[in-house]
Design a protein around this motif. Structure first.
Motif: not given
Lengths: 114, 115
Positions: B37-41
């Motif tokens: 998972v990638q959260y913003p920035n």
């Protein structure tokens, strides 16, 4: 507990300029990787290293060079930047036992080539 | 060559509803499959993996994934979505070409959970 640290976080270059991105990890991991992330294309592997003094090409190595002189550091170089290299670059590391395949990522370096 | 496909660019779900993010794979041999998972920035974070054993794998933040060999799928699921689950999700497969561990990622699916 720093994990994987990338510097710089942002950089703007002109076409033809050179630069180096530095990745440092403090987890004593053998494997290190450089990926680039582009919209709609996910992450693509540029180069990777399986240990100090070793490097290997990934999916998209052209235009990049790497070095792993110390186990904890993995440098990504652009000798002559091109606009197509505008991207977000991620470094990652992983161990060789236990948590197989689990990569630990840095927070990314955003590069713009004008 | 090993590869994964994420057929949906974006998935929209109402908070409290179940969510599914799809992934199909193509590998030679037994697959090692992952979700990140990638959260913003931010960089990517490991969620869960399938190597062998039970087809239902449980991971972080209440997520689970179901490995289906006959359909070559590894869909990510959660029984009740939260607004904070909104992020970019990547499926990945291990590639051992050359004898060394690498991950091949899909293009990513953006999950939007609406209040």
């Amino acid at each position: 507990n720093a994990g994987v640290t990338q510097t710089p976080k942002f950089r703007v270059l002109k076409t033809g300029q050179s630069m180096t991105l530095l990745c440092a990890q403090d987890m004593n991991h053998e494997y290190m990787y450089w990926y680039r992330q582009d919209p709609g294309m996910g992450l693509r592997l540029i180069h990777y290293s399986v240990g100090e003094g070793t490097t290997a090409k990934g999916e998209v190595p052209d235009g990049y060079n790497v070095s792993r002189l110390k186990k904890q550091n993995f440098l990504l170089g652009l000798e002559s930047a091109a606009p197509s290299q505008t991207s977000v670059y991620f470094c990652a590391s992983s161990g060789t036992s236990g948590r197989v395949g689990e990569l630990f990522f840095g927070e990314g370096s955003r590069l713009t080539v004008l | 060559a090993q590869s994964v496909a994420q057929p949906e660019d974006q998935v929209n779900v109402a908070e409290g509803n179940p969510l599914t993010v799809k992934c199909t794979y193509s590998v030679s041999g037994n697959p090692y499959l992952f979700w990140y998972v990638q959260y913003p920035n931010r960089g990517l974070q490991f969620l869960l993996k399938y190597i062998t054993g039970d087809n239902l794998v449980k991971g972080s933040y209440g997520f689970e994934a179901e490995f289906n060999k006959s359909q070559t799928s590894f869909h990510l699921k959660k029984p009740s979505a939260l607004v904070s689950d909104s992020a970019l999700y990547f499926c990945a497969v291990r590639d051992m070409k050359g004898g060394y561990n690498k991950l091949i990622f899909g293009a990513g699916t953006r999950l939007a959970v609406h209040p």
